[in-house]
Design an enzyme around this catalytic site. Structure first.
Site, PDB file in Angstrom:
ATOM      1  N   LYS A  57     -35.086 -32.923  12.627  1.00 32.44           N
ATOM      2  CA  LYS A  57     -34.397 -33.619  13.724  1.00 32.44           C
ATOM      3  C   LYS A  57     -33.126 -32.861  14.108  1.00 32.44           C
ATOM      4  O   LYS A  57     -32.838 -32.650  15.291  1.00 32.44           O
ATOM      5  CB  LYS A  57     -34.077 -35.067  13.312  1.00 32.44           C
ATOM      6  CG  LYS A  57     -35.334 -35.929  13.159  1.00 32.44           C
ATOM      7  CD  LYS A  57     -35.067 -37.287  12.511  1.00 32.44           C
ATOM      8  CE  LYS A  57     -36.380 -38.016  12.239  1.00 32.44           C
ATOM      9  NZ  LYS A  57     -36.225 -39.316  11.564  1.00 32.44           N
ATOM     10  N   GLN A 101     -32.180 -42.763   8.076  1.00 38.85           N
ATOM     11  CA  GLN A 101     -33.520 -42.337   7.643  1.00 38.85           C
ATOM     12  C   GLN A 101     -34.056 -43.292   6.583  1.00 38.85           C
ATOM     13  O   GLN A 101     -33.360 -43.631   5.623  1.00 38.85           O
ATOM     14  CB  GLN A 101     -33.460 -40.895   7.103  1.00 38.85           C
ATOM     15  CG  GLN A 101     -34.805 -40.288   6.789  1.00 38.85           C
ATOM     16  CD  GLN A 101     -35.688 -40.075   8.035  1.00 38.85           C
ATOM     17  OE1 GLN A 101     -35.186 -39.901   9.142  1.00 38.85           O
ATOM     18  NE2 GLN A 101     -36.989 -40.110   7.845  1.00 38.85           N
ATOM     19  N   ASP A 124     -33.904 -45.060  17.113  1.00 37.06           N
ATOM     20  CA  ASP A 124     -35.165 -45.234  16.384  1.00 37.06           C
ATOM     21  C   ASP A 124     -35.981 -46.399  16.951  1.00 37.06           C
ATOM     22  O   ASP A 124     -37.179 -46.522  16.656  1.00 37.06           O
ATOM     23  CB  ASP A 124     -34.886 -45.553  14.903  1.00 37.06           C
ATOM     24  CG  ASP A 124     -35.061 -44.344  13.999  1.00 37.06           C
ATOM     25  OD1 ASP A 124     -35.824 -43.433  14.370  1.00 37.06           O
ATOM     26  OD2 ASP A 124     -34.452 -44.338  12.914  1.00 37.06           O
TER      27      ASP A 124
END
Ligand code: GUN
Length: 297
Positions: A57, A101, A124
């Site tokens: 990412k 994460q 997200d």
């Protein structure tokens, strides 16, 4: 049964083109005096998979001209410390979007962390506000993996209208949002959707009726050749690390589809790696660009 020739759904190449489109928009934003979009990633602990995903990412941010920051915590971070960091990022006008994460260590309530993120910065798309808006087709941040799959279907001009889609797996991150998006009106969309999971007794029978199968269970090579109707579109979300002594790092990524058996029956199929994975990361970039637009324009 006669084999048919299949088309590989090239997520790597498709994502490269989308990255170019994003980079062009970032350059235009910079030229008009706006700051580069800024994505912040919070990484807890040292799980190998999470390390790899976050590194990808961050690398992709650089490729498209975004700024990125990585905030690391050790496994023993407290929930309060994480919540304090999230509060700080919610209030920081320089952080346009951020992600925590997953998975998190057992002593941390993942749902509490997800719900602490400002929905306007939740790139997200995990916050219940974004999940709820997605489910009724309102503008929102959509979870990156299902959004990436939709974009792949769109760019290959695969007509999904009226098709029967079987989604294997019911996770909040992939299976459930995938089913919702394919159910929406339009193309991609307008599918009849069946969601299968570990308690579904007749998975093979259902898969044999599917025009499109999205395999997202995390069980290596679950989908076999005898479970697939000729001409089906096959999307493989699996990325399980399986030991492989011939590889430098000691493992290879295995999809949820037995590619060698299934590909000869498919019309379109994603490879692993190079299929859904790169599309997921580029969808996160698109969400971050969207967050920056909403906060700066
Ligand atoms: N873990 C597995 N997939 C994801 C994802 O898309 N986002 C985050 N934050 N964690 C993940």
């Amino acid at each position: 049964m006669a084999e048919q020739s299949y088309t590989l759904l090239d997520g790597k190449g498709t994502s490269a083109r989308i990255k170019e489109e994003i980079a062009q928009e970032v350059a235009a934003r910079l030229a008009s005096g706006k700051p580069a979009p800024h994505l912040v990633a919070i990484l807890v602990g040292h799980d190998g998979g999470s390390e790899t995903y976050v590194a990808s990412k961050i690398k992709t941010c650089a490729e498209v001209g975004f700024r990125s920051s990585l905030i690391r915590f050790e496994d023993d971070v407290t929930q309060e410390q994480l919540l304090a960091e999230i509060k700080r990022l919610n209030e920081d006008p320089d952080a346009h979007g951020f992600i925590v994460q997953l998975p998190l260590p057992k002593h941390i309530d993942e749902q509490k962390i997800i719900e602490a993120v400002d929905p306007a910065k939740d790139v997200d798309g995990f916050h219940p506000i974004n999940v709820g808006r997605m489910s009724i087709g309102l503008p929102c941040f959509v979870s990156a993996t299902p959004q990436g799959i939709i974009e792949l279907l769109r760019r290959y001009e695969i007509d999904t209208r009226g098709k029967h889609c079987v989604v294997l797996g019911r996770s909040n991150i992939v299976g459930k949002p995938m089913a919702q998006l394919l159910l929406h009106k339009g193309n991609p969309g307008d599918c009849t959707v069946t969601v299968c999971h570990s308690r579904t007794p007749n998975i093979k029978e259902l898969c044999l009726q599917a025009d499109i199968i999205v395999a997202a269970l995390g069980v290596p090579e679950f989908l076999r050749g005898d479970m697939v109707k000729p001409g089906a579109v096959i999307i493989d979300v699996g990325t399980t690390r399986v030991p492989d002594a011939t590889k430098k790092n000691g493992f290879r990524l295995s999809g949820d589809v037995a590619f060698g058996e299934v590909a000869p029956k498919a019309s379109f199929i994603t490879p692993v790696p190079g299929g859904v994975g790169p599309m997921t990361i580029v969808s996160l970039m698109l969400n971050t660009l969207q967050a920056a637009r909403q906060q700066q324009d």
